[in-house]
Design an enzyme around this catalytic site. Structure first.
Site, PDB file in Angstrom:
ATOM      1  N   GLY A   8       7.268  -0.377   2.161  1.00  0.00           N
ATOM      2  CA  GLY A   8       5.455  -0.802   1.960  1.00  0.00           C
ATOM      3  C   GLY A   8       5.827  -2.481   0.801  1.00  0.00           C
ATOM      4  O   GLY A   8       4.769  -2.560   0.514  1.00  0.00           O
ATOM      5  N   ASP A  59       6.065   4.442  10.251  1.00  0.00           N
ATOM      6  CA  ASP A  59       5.607   5.338   9.498  1.00  0.00           C
ATOM      7  C   ASP A  59       6.418   6.346   8.948  1.00  0.00           C
ATOM      8  O   ASP A  59       7.127   7.085   9.700  1.00  0.00           O
ATOM      9  CB  ASP A  59       4.124   6.559  10.740  1.00  0.00           C
ATOM     10  CG  ASP A  59       4.006   7.780   9.345  1.00  0.00           C
ATOM     11  OD1 ASP A  59       4.264   7.985   8.314  1.00  0.00           O
ATOM     12  OD2 ASP A  59       2.504   8.456  10.706  1.00  0.00           O
ATOM     13  N   ASN A  86      10.349   1.063  -2.127  1.00  0.00           N
ATOM     14  CA  ASN A  86       8.441   1.071  -2.547  1.00  0.00           C
ATOM     15  C   ASN A  86       7.370   1.646  -2.182  1.00  0.00           C
ATOM     16  O   ASN A  86       6.235   2.171  -2.839  1.00  0.00           O
ATOM     17  CB  ASN A  86       8.091  -0.436  -2.624  1.00  0.00           C
ATOM     18  CG  ASN A  86       6.320  -0.882  -2.977  1.00  0.00           C
ATOM     19  OD1 ASN A  86       6.705  -0.361  -4.121  1.00  0.00           O
ATOM     20  ND2 ASN A  86       6.088  -1.038  -2.147  1.00  0.00           N
ATOM     21  N   TYR A 151       2.110  14.915  -6.050  1.00  0.00           N
ATOM     22  CA  TYR A 151       2.452  13.920  -6.294  1.00  0.00           C
ATOM     23  C   TYR A 151       4.152  13.807  -7.288  1.00  0.00           C
ATOM     24  O   TYR A 151       5.526  12.858  -6.871  1.00  0.00           O
ATOM     25  CB  TYR A 151       1.534  13.046  -6.469  1.00  0.00           C
ATOM     26  CG  TYR A 151       2.339  11.337  -6.997  1.00  0.00           C
ATOM     27  CD1 TYR A 151       2.615  10.536  -5.949  1.00  0.00           C
ATOM     28  CD2 TYR A 151       1.733  10.906  -8.280  1.00  0.00           C
ATOM     29  CE1 TYR A 151       2.370   9.619  -6.457  1.00  0.00           C
ATOM     30  CE2 TYR A 151       2.158   9.567  -9.264  1.00  0.00           C
ATOM     31  CZ  TYR A 151       2.864   8.714  -7.666  1.00  0.00           C
ATOM     32  OH  TYR A 151       3.021   7.805  -8.080  1.00  0.00           O
ATOM     33  N   SER A 152       3.987  14.599  -8.396  1.00  0.00           N
ATOM     34  CA  SER A 152       4.659  14.782  -9.452  1.00  0.00           C
ATOM     35  C   SER A 152       5.731  14.995  -9.150  1.00  0.00           C
ATOM     36  O   SER A 152       6.931  14.654  -9.798  1.00  0.00           O
ATOM     37  CB  SER A 152       3.748  15.350 -10.644  1.00  0.00           C
ATOM     38  OG  SER A 152       2.864  14.580 -11.211  1.00  0.00           O
ATOM     39  N   SER A 154       7.257  14.885  -5.977  1.00  0.00           N
ATOM     40  CA  SER A 154       7.829  14.138  -5.122  1.00  0.00           C
ATOM     41  C   SER A 154       8.704  13.152  -6.297  1.00  0.00           C
ATOM     42  O   SER A 154       9.901  12.718  -5.817  1.00  0.00           O
ATOM     43  CB  SER A 154       7.264  13.779  -4.442  1.00  0.00           C
ATOM     44  OG  SER A 154       6.513  12.177  -4.771  1.00  0.00           O
ATOM     45  N   LYS A 155       7.753  12.179  -7.096  1.00  0.00           N
ATOM     46  CA  LYS A 155       8.541  11.498  -7.984  1.00  0.00           C
ATOM     47  C   LYS A 155       9.802  12.059  -8.695  1.00  0.00           C
ATOM     48  O   LYS A 155      10.762  10.940  -9.002  1.00  0.00           O
ATOM     49  CB  LYS A 155       7.796  10.815  -9.231  1.00  0.00           C
ATOM     50  CG  LYS A 155       6.170   9.559  -7.631  1.00  0.00           C
ATOM     51  CD  LYS A 155       7.416   8.715  -7.503  1.00  0.00           C
ATOM     52  CE  LYS A 155       6.437   7.708  -6.556  1.00  0.00           C
ATOM     53  NZ  LYS A 155       6.806   6.308  -5.692  1.00  0.00           N
TER      54      LYS A 155
HETATM   55  N1  LIG Z   1      -0.006   0.631  -8.704  1.00  0.00           N
HETATM   56  C1  LIG Z   1       0.287   1.869  -9.695  1.00  0.00           C
HETATM   57  O1  LIG Z   1      -0.298   1.726 -10.773  1.00  0.00           O
HETATM   58  C2  LIG Z   1       1.928   2.383  -9.671  1.00  0.00           C
HETATM   59  C3  LIG Z   1       2.344   3.801 -11.201  1.00  0.00           C
HETATM   60  C4  LIG Z   1       3.629   4.526 -10.875  1.00  0.00           C
HETATM   61  C5  LIG Z   1       4.147   4.685  -9.506  1.00  0.00           C
HETATM   62  N2  LIG Z   1       3.334   3.741  -8.394  1.00  0.00           N
HETATM   63  C6  LIG Z   1       4.696   3.105  -7.463  1.00  0.00           C
HETATM   64  O2  LIG Z   1       5.442   2.091  -7.416  1.00  0.00           O
HETATM   65  C7  LIG Z   1       5.059   1.725  -5.578  1.00  0.00           C
HETATM   66  C8  LIG Z   1       3.857   0.746  -4.948  1.00  0.00           C
HETATM   67  O3  LIG Z   1       2.955   1.016  -5.415  1.00  0.00           O
HETATM   68  P1  LIG Z   1       1.360   0.337  -4.795  1.00  0.00           P
HETATM   69  O4  LIG Z   1       0.603   1.078  -6.340  1.00  0.00           O
HETATM   70  O5  LIG Z   1       1.768  -1.049  -4.995  1.00  0.00           O
HETATM   71  O6  LIG Z   1       1.421   1.369  -3.424  1.00  0.00           O
HETATM   72  P2  LIG Z   1       0.115   1.289  -2.745  1.00  0.00           P
HETATM   73  O7  LIG Z   1      -1.169   0.153  -3.222  1.00  0.00           O
HETATM   74  O8  LIG Z   1      -0.493   2.356  -2.666  1.00  0.00           O
HETATM   75  O9  LIG Z   1       0.579   1.170  -1.308  1.00  0.00           O
HETATM   76  C9  LIG Z   1       1.482   2.077  -0.812  1.00  0.00           C
HETATM   77  C10 LIG Z   1       1.699   1.027  -0.242  1.00  0.00           C
HETATM   78  O10 LIG Z   1       3.118   2.637   0.513  1.00  0.00           O
HETATM   79  C11 LIG Z   1       3.138   2.046   1.913  1.00  0.00           C
HETATM   80  N3  LIG Z   1       2.935   3.727   2.590  1.00  0.00           N
HETATM   81  C12 LIG Z   1       2.471   4.316   2.379  1.00  0.00           C
HETATM   82  N4  LIG Z   1       2.442   6.096   3.171  1.00  0.00           N
HETATM   83  C13 LIG Z   1       3.002   5.362   4.341  1.00  0.00           C
HETATM   84  C14 LIG Z   1       3.944   6.038   5.449  1.00  0.00           C
HETATM   85  N5  LIG Z   1       3.920   6.588   5.768  1.00  0.00           N
HETATM   86  N6  LIG Z   1       4.769   4.935   5.658  1.00  0.00           N
HETATM   87  C15 LIG Z   1       4.886   3.830   5.409  1.00  0.00           C
HETATM   88  N7  LIG Z   1       4.301   3.185   4.052  1.00  0.00           N
HETATM   89  C16 LIG Z   1       3.695   3.977   3.735  1.00  0.00           C
HETATM   90  C17 LIG Z   1       1.938   1.483   2.077  1.00  0.00           C
HETATM   91  O11 LIG Z   1       2.089   0.859   3.097  1.00  0.00           O
HETATM   92  P3  LIG Z   1       1.387  -0.103   4.977  1.00  0.00           P
HETATM   93  O12 LIG Z   1       0.325  -0.499   3.311  1.00  0.00           O
HETATM   94  O13 LIG Z   1       1.462  -0.564   5.724  1.00  0.00           O
HETATM   95  O14 LIG Z   1       0.688   0.878   5.238  1.00  0.00           O
HETATM   96  C18 LIG Z   1       2.046   0.450   1.165  1.00  0.00           C
HETATM   97  O15 LIG Z   1       2.763  -0.369   0.686  1.00  0.00           O
HETATM   98  C19 LIG Z   1       4.775   3.401  -4.892  1.00  0.00           C
HETATM   99  O16 LIG Z   1       5.827   4.169  -4.480  1.00  0.00           O
HETATM  100  C20 LIG Z   1       4.090   3.982  -6.273  1.00  0.00           C
HETATM  101  O17 LIG Z   1       4.302   5.632  -6.079  1.00  0.00           O
HETATM  102  C21 LIG Z   1       2.300   2.785  -8.648  1.00  0.00           C
END
Ligand SMILES: NC(=O)c1ccc[n+]([C@@H]2O[C@H](COP(=O)([O-])OP(=O)(O)OC[C@H]3O[C@@H](n4cnc5c(N)ncnc54)[C@H](OP(=O)(O)O)[C@@H]3O)[C@@H](O)[C@H]2O)c1
Length: 241
Positions: A8, A59, A86, A151-152, A154-155
């Site tokens: 990601g 994917d 990620n 979601y919760s 899974s994490k």
């Molecule tokens: N942002 C927050 O506040 C926050 C809070 C708690 C935890 N997190 C965790 O931190 C990580 C990154 O967060 P983020 O906010 O940057 O994420 P995001 O903006 O929601 O982006 C999701 C990422 O996951 C990839 N992804 C989603 N579904 C996928 C699939 N089916 N196959 C392959 N790749 C997939 C996407 O890839 P593509 O765009 O290339 O499809 C993208 O890079 C995640 O694990 C999230 O749960 C984030």
């Protein structure tokens, strides 16, 4: 030269981790699913710093694609120093409305993909001097928000995978988690929703993607005696009721 594989990596936190690890001197193997265009631009930027960059697309909700991705990365990188899981899926749905398919997809991306990618890449990790696996979990994996049951779960499971693998893969491979609070609000959050969240963050601001990235770099370079831990990067939100 040490190498990191990041899933990601095309956008937001993943791309910030890639930039930070690139600046820290790592060569990069970068994955995206839809964000292939921004991944391409990021790869060019990082090559400009003198880094080797290989790109992958898959994917992660599809077990066959996960298996193929693992095999390709392992063949291209017989030695892998850091693996950052990620990529993650997030959605808010009332519990009674979550379909079996939504539940399955959530678990497939957030839990099964890290589980089986680490398994596939273990020979490459074991070939490294001080290998590290990092899971992007969430403080919500311990204290859930409403409308995020799948979601919760899974994490929370990913957090347990952090601990289970830290124990099982020691002493050679370290396994840690970084648990963001609210980082870079999604565009869908309106002003009222943002304000309600900010009220609950002692440091008074949302986190930046760089706040997360620098902790991944810290785990990779400065923390040889830390394993099995989840570092909350949340402005203090999880410290209070
Ligand atoms: N942002 C927050 O506040 C926050 C809070 C708690 C935890 N997190 C965790 O931190 C990580 C990154 O967060 P983020 O906010 O940057 O994420 P995001 O903006 O929601 O982006 C999701 C990422 O996951 C990839 N992804 C989603 N579904 C996928 C699939 N089916 N196959 C392959 N790749 C997939 C996407 O890839 P593509 O765009 O290339 O499809 C993208 O890079 C995640 O694990 C999230 O749960 C984030």
């Amino acid at each position: 030269m040490a190498t990191v594989f990041i899933t990601g990596a095309g956008i937001r936190i993943g791309s910030a981790v890639a930039r930070a690890m690139g600046r820290a001197g790592y060569d990069l193997a970068l994955h995206a699913h839809h964000s292939v265009k921004s991944l391409e631009a990021l790869a060019e930027e990082l090559r400009g710093l003198g880094r080797q960059v290989s790109r992958y697309s898959a994917d992660l909700s599809d077990p066959r694609e996960v298996e193929e991705l693992g095999a390709r990365v392992r063949a291209d990188h017989p030695t892998l120093d850091v693996l950052v899981h990620n990529a993650g899926l997030y959605e808010r749905v009332d519990f009674e409305a979550i379909t079996r398919e939504q539940y399955r997809t959530m678990l497939a991306v957030n839990l099964d993909a890290p589980f089986f990618l680490t398994q596939a890449l273990l020979p490459s990790l074991r070939a490294a001097a001080q290998p590290l696996v990092v899971h992007l979990t969430d403080i919500g994996g311990e204290r859930p928000e409403r409308r995020t049951a799948h979601y919760s779960v899974s994490k929370a499971a990913l957090l347990m995978l952090t601990r289970a693998l830290a124990v099982e893969l020691a002493p050679h491979v370290r396994v840690n988690a970084v648990s963001p609070g609210t980082v870079a609000f999604p565009e869908s959050f309106d002003a009222a929703a943002r304000e309600a969240i900010l009220q609950r963050i002692p440091l008074g601001r949302e986190g930046s993607v760089e706040d997360i990235a620098r902790v991944v770099v810290f785990l990779a370079r400065e923390a040889p005696y830390i394993t099995g831990q989840a570092l909350a990067v949340d402005g203090g939100r999880s410290a209070q009721l």
